[in-house]
Scaffold this motif. Structure first.
Motif, PDB file in Angstrom:
ATOM      1  N   GLY A  37       0.809  -1.209   0.000  1.00  0.00           N
ATOM      2  CA  GLY A  37       0.000   0.000   0.000  1.00  0.00           C
ATOM      3  C   GLY A  37       0.845   1.262   0.000  1.00  0.00           C
ATOM      4  N   TRP A  38       1.907   1.276   0.800  1.00  0.00           N
ATOM      5  CA  TRP A  38       2.777   2.458   0.830  1.00  0.00           C
ATOM      6  C   TRP A  38       3.595   2.590  -0.437  1.00  0.00           C
ATOM      7  CZ3 TRP A  38       2.328   6.511   3.762  1.00  0.00           C
ATOM      8  CH2 TRP A  38       1.643   6.403   4.970  1.00  0.00           C
ATOM      9  N   ILE A  39       3.881   1.482  -1.099  1.00  0.00           N
ATOM     10  CA  ILE A  39       4.544   1.573  -2.407  1.00  0.00           C
ATOM     11  C   ILE A  39       3.627   2.251  -3.420  1.00  0.00           C
ATOM     12  CG2 ILE A  39       5.342   0.186  -4.357  1.00  0.00           C
ATOM     13  CD1 ILE A  39       6.465  -1.804  -2.305  1.00  0.00           C
ATOM     14  N   LEU A  40       2.336   1.924  -3.379  1.00  0.00           N
ATOM     15  CA  LEU A  40       1.384   2.573  -4.288  1.00  0.00           C
ATOM     16  C   LEU A  40       1.214   4.055  -3.969  1.00  0.00           C
ATOM     17  CD1 LEU A  40      -1.382  -0.197  -4.489  1.00  0.00           C
ATOM     18  CD2 LEU A  40       0.343   0.359  -6.199  1.00  0.00           C
ATOM     19  N   LEU A  41       1.435   4.430  -2.699  1.00  0.00           N
ATOM     20  CA  LEU A  41       1.297   5.839  -2.320  1.00  0.00           C
ATOM     21  C   LEU A  41       2.571   6.640  -2.556  1.00  0.00           C
ATOM     22  CD1 LEU A  41      -0.699   5.571   1.036  1.00  0.00           C
ATOM     23  CD2 LEU A  41      -1.525   6.497  -1.124  1.00  0.00           C
ATOM     24  N   LEU A  42       3.715   6.065  -2.191  1.00  0.00           N
ATOM     25  CA  LEU A  42       4.965   6.824  -2.198  1.00  0.00           C
ATOM     26  C   LEU A  42       5.995   6.265  -3.167  1.00  0.00           C
ATOM     27  CD1 LEU A  42       5.456   7.547   1.616  1.00  0.00           C
ATOM     28  CD2 LEU A  42       4.525   9.055  -0.141  1.00  0.00           C
ATOM     29  N   GLY A  43       5.563   5.483  -4.146  1.00  0.00           N
ATOM     30  CA  GLY A  43       6.488   5.054  -5.187  1.00  0.00           C
ATOM     31  C   GLY A  43       7.074   6.269  -5.892  1.00  0.00           C
ATOM     32  N   PRO A  44       8.372   6.285  -6.189  1.00  0.00           N
ATOM     33  CA  PRO A  44       8.998   7.500  -6.730  1.00  0.00           C
ATOM     34  C   PRO A  44       8.472   7.922  -8.089  1.00  0.00           C
ATOM     35  CG  PRO A  44      10.488   5.619  -6.861  1.00  0.00           C
ATOM     36  CD  PRO A  44       9.321   5.177  -6.050  1.00  0.00           C
ATOM     37  N   ASN A  45       7.935   7.005  -8.876  1.00  0.00           N
ATOM     38  CA  ASN A  45       7.470   7.354 -10.218  1.00  0.00           C
ATOM     39  C   ASN A  45       5.962   7.558 -10.271  1.00  0.00           C
ATOM     40  OD1 ASN A  45      10.108   7.148 -11.242  1.00  0.00           O
ATOM     41  ND2 ASN A  45       9.899   4.939 -11.515  1.00  0.00           N
ATOM     42  N   ALA A  46       5.210   6.524  -9.962  1.00  0.00           N
ATOM     43  CA  ALA A  46       3.759   6.582 -10.117  1.00  0.00           C
ATOM     44  C   ALA A  46       3.013   6.550  -8.800  1.00  0.00           C
ATOM     45  CB  ALA A  46       3.288   5.421 -10.992  1.00  0.00           C
ATOM     46  N   GLY A  47       3.694   6.814  -7.679  1.00  0.00           N
ATOM     47  CA  GLY A  47       3.009   6.855  -6.394  1.00  0.00           C
ATOM     48  C   GLY A  47       1.942   7.931  -6.365  1.00  0.00           C
ATOM     49  N   ALA A  48       0.791   7.587  -5.805  1.00  0.00           N
ATOM     50  CA  ALA A  48      -0.343   8.515  -5.849  1.00  0.00           C
ATOM     51  C   ALA A  48      -0.018   9.846  -5.181  1.00  0.00           C
ATOM     52  CB  ALA A  48      -1.562   7.865  -5.185  1.00  0.00           C
ATOM     53  N   LEU A  49       0.643   9.819  -4.024  1.00  0.00           N
ATOM     54  CA  LEU A  49       0.984  11.064  -3.345  1.00  0.00           C
ATOM     55  C   LEU A  49       2.022  11.865  -4.121  1.00  0.00           C
ATOM     56  CD1 LEU A  49       1.108  10.032   0.429  1.00  0.00           C
ATOM     57  CD2 LEU A  49      -0.641  11.357  -0.755  1.00  0.00           C
ATOM     58  N   PHE A  57       2.068  21.395  -7.033  1.00  0.00           N
ATOM     59  CA  PHE A  57       3.130  22.407  -7.011  1.00  0.00           C
ATOM     60  C   PHE A  57       3.806  22.593  -8.366  1.00  0.00           C
ATOM     61  CE2 PHE A  57       2.794  20.858  -2.624  1.00  0.00           C
ATOM     62  CZ  PHE A  57       2.656  22.050  -1.936  1.00  0.00           C
ATOM     63  N   GLU A  58       3.252  21.951  -9.390  1.00  0.00           N
ATOM     64  CA  GLU A  58       3.760  22.093 -10.756  1.00  0.00           C
ATOM     65  C   GLU A  58       5.245  21.774 -10.833  1.00  0.00           C
ATOM     66  OE1 GLU A  58       2.743  25.979 -12.095  1.00  0.00           O
ATOM     67  OE2 GLU A  58       0.581  25.587 -12.107  1.00  0.00           O
ATOM     68  N   ILE A  59       5.604  20.635 -10.257  1.00  0.00           N
ATOM     69  CA  ILE A  59       6.992  20.182 -10.274  1.00  0.00           C
ATOM     70  C   ILE A  59       7.230  19.397 -11.557  1.00  0.00           C
ATOM     71  CG2 ILE A  59       8.729  18.784  -9.086  1.00  0.00           C
ATOM     72  CD1 ILE A  59       7.227  19.294  -6.492  1.00  0.00           C
ATOM     73  N   GLU A  60       8.261  19.762 -12.278  1.00  0.00           N
ATOM     74  CA  GLU A  60       8.577  19.083 -13.516  1.00  0.00           C
ATOM     75  C   GLU A  60       9.295  17.765 -13.226  1.00  0.00           C
ATOM     76  OE1 GLU A  60      10.827  21.648 -15.967  1.00  0.00           O
ATOM     77  OE2 GLU A  60       9.221  23.143 -16.208  1.00  0.00           O
ATOM     78  N   GLY A  61       9.124  16.826 -14.113  1.00  0.00           N
ATOM     79  CA  GLY A  61       9.754  15.532 -13.955  1.00  0.00           C
ATOM     80  C   GLY A  61       8.736  14.457 -13.633  1.00  0.00           C
ATOM     81  N   PHE A  62       9.212  13.234 -13.671  1.00  0.00           N
ATOM     82  CA  PHE A  62       8.328  12.086 -13.445  1.00  0.00           C
ATOM     83  C   PHE A  62       8.819  11.242 -12.264  1.00  0.00           C
ATOM     84  CE2 PHE A  62       8.023  13.220 -17.905  1.00  0.00           C
ATOM     85  CZ  PHE A  62       6.653  13.288 -18.100  1.00  0.00           C
ATOM     86  N   ARG A  63       9.574  11.856 -11.371  1.00  0.00           N
ATOM     87  CA  ARG A  63      10.107  11.105 -10.232  1.00  0.00           C
ATOM     88  C   ARG A  63      10.113  12.001  -8.992  1.00  0.00           C
ATOM     89  NH1 ARG A  63      12.862   6.413  -9.624  1.00  0.00           N
ATOM     90  NH2 ARG A  63      14.193   6.207  -7.779  1.00  0.00           N
ATOM     91  N   GLY A  64       9.748  11.411  -7.865  1.00  0.00           N
ATOM     92  CA  GLY A  64       9.782  12.132  -6.593  1.00  0.00           C
ATOM     93  C   GLY A  64       8.593  13.057  -6.408  1.00  0.00           C
ATOM     94  N   PRO A  65       8.659  13.922  -5.392  1.00  0.00           N
ATOM     95  CA  PRO A  65       9.813  14.190  -4.521  1.00  0.00           C
ATOM     96  C   PRO A  65      10.010  13.182  -3.387  1.00  0.00           C
ATOM     97  CG  PRO A  65       8.001  15.619  -3.920  1.00  0.00           C
ATOM     98  CD  PRO A  65       7.544  14.854  -5.124  1.00  0.00           C
ATOM     99  N   LEU A  66       9.001  12.361  -3.111  1.00  0.00           N
ATOM    100  CA  LEU A  66       9.106  11.371  -2.035  1.00  0.00           C
ATOM    101  C   LEU A  66       9.492  10.017  -2.615  1.00  0.00           C
ATOM    102  CD1 LEU A  66       5.896  12.363  -0.021  1.00  0.00           C
ATOM    103  CD2 LEU A  66       8.241  13.157   0.337  1.00  0.00           C
ATOM    104  N   ASN A  67      10.194   9.237  -1.822  1.00  0.00           N
ATOM    105  CA  ASN A  67      10.662   7.935  -2.293  1.00  0.00           C
ATOM    106  C   ASN A  67      10.608   6.942  -1.139  1.00  0.00           C
ATOM    107  OD1 ASN A  67      11.797   5.791  -3.618  1.00  0.00           O
ATOM    108  ND2 ASN A  67      13.838   6.696  -3.820  1.00  0.00           N
ATOM    109  N   ILE A  68       9.767   5.932  -1.288  1.00  0.00           N
ATOM    110  CA  ILE A  68       9.625   4.918  -0.245  1.00  0.00           C
ATOM    111  C   ILE A  68      10.772   3.919  -0.280  1.00  0.00           C
ATOM    112  CG2 ILE A  68       8.292   3.278  -1.622  1.00  0.00           C
ATOM    113  CD1 ILE A  68       7.675   4.190   2.077  1.00  0.00           C
ATOM    114  N   TYR A  69      11.486   3.852  -1.409  1.00  0.00           N
ATOM    115  CA  TYR A  69      12.555   2.872  -1.564  1.00  0.00           C
ATOM    116  C   TYR A  69      13.865   3.390  -0.971  1.00  0.00           C
ATOM    117  CZ  TYR A  69       9.400   0.485  -4.781  1.00  0.00           C
ATOM    118  OH  TYR A  69       8.326  -0.165  -5.328  1.00  0.00           O
ATOM    119  N   THR A  70      13.864   3.607   0.327  1.00  0.00           N
ATOM    120  CA  THR A  70      15.046   4.018   1.073  1.00  0.00           C
ATOM    121  C   THR A  70      15.055   3.293   2.420  1.00  0.00           C
ATOM    122  OG1 THR A  70      13.887   5.899   2.097  1.00  0.00           O
ATOM    123  CG2 THR A  70      15.053   6.324   0.008  1.00  0.00           C
TER     124      THR A  70
END
Length: 229
Positions: A37-49, A57-70
């Protein structure tokens, strides 16, 4: 877990009943499902959050800002899985402890944190040590969350290391000897924790609370001078 148990048993924190009910929800969810469940929320690429934050916040890019894989992400999910059951055991310690000494500390002018540090925690030390030993061993042996998050993050712990050594791929030969050695390390850590808990139990008499019951003066007179003495 200790902070939550103290807040719910020794303070008038609002929403205690709702929090008490919610704390049982994670106990019914398997750790692997919690990690997924947390991977689906905080996955660096397609995480819902992450998608929502990038859009808001109109952040460019397709990764982050949060990353559960740490390492911190794995510790966070492990805490969510372990804390509720630790809280339940510590809650029983608070309820079984006589609060009269804490009330005496407050009456003598001590603040709540001083009472917690100088009265409550020393009295609860054997029980807290038992919870720490048990869940310390559980944290070392937990497997589902490091498997779901740690392997993708490149973080290997004892449980996943033993698994990788014992269940090698088709091109590798399982190395049961090194896996057993890592298992002995786990047993050694558990032995140290148990020894520390045993030493704490030897001093359990220091943490006993003795209460005195005073009879009314008229009843003492009726029982005679021998009983009164």
């Amino acid at each position: 877990a200790l902070a939550l148990a103290w807040l719910m048993e020794r303070t008038d924190m609002p929403g205690r009943n709702a929090l008490y009910s919610l704390m049982f929800v994670p106990m019914a969810i398997p750790p692997f499902a919690t990690a997924s469940g947390w991977i689906l929320l905080l996955g660096p690429n397609a995480g819902a959050l992450n998608v929502w934050i990038r859009t808001l916040f109109e952040i460019e890019g397709f990764r982050g800002p949060l990353n559960i894989y740490t390492v911190w992400g794995m510790m966070f999910v492990t805490g969510i899985a372990v804390v509720p059951s630790m809280w339940l055991l510590l809650l029983g310690l608070f309820r079984n402890m006589d609060p009269s000494l804490e009330e005496a500390g407050v009456a003598s002018g001590m603040g709540r944190l001083s009472v917690l540090r100088r009265v409550t925690l020393p009295l609860m030390r054997p029980g807290i040590m038992g919870v720490v030993v048990y869940y310390g061993i559980v944290a070392i042996e937990i497997f589902e969350i490091p498997l779901a998050i740690g392997l993708t993050a490149g973080v290997t712990v004892l449980s996943t290391k033993i698994y990788l050594l014992s269940a090698a791929g088709a091109s590798d030969v399982p190395n049961y000897g090194i896996g057993a050695t890592f298992g002995l390390i786990t047993m050694g850590i558990a032995f140290i924790l148990v020894v520390a808990y045993t030493r704490t139990l030897r001093q359990s008499a220091r943490f006993a609370v003795v209460s005195f019951f005073c009879l009314p003066s008229n009843l003492i007179k009726l029982t005679g001078p021998t009983f009164a003495a």
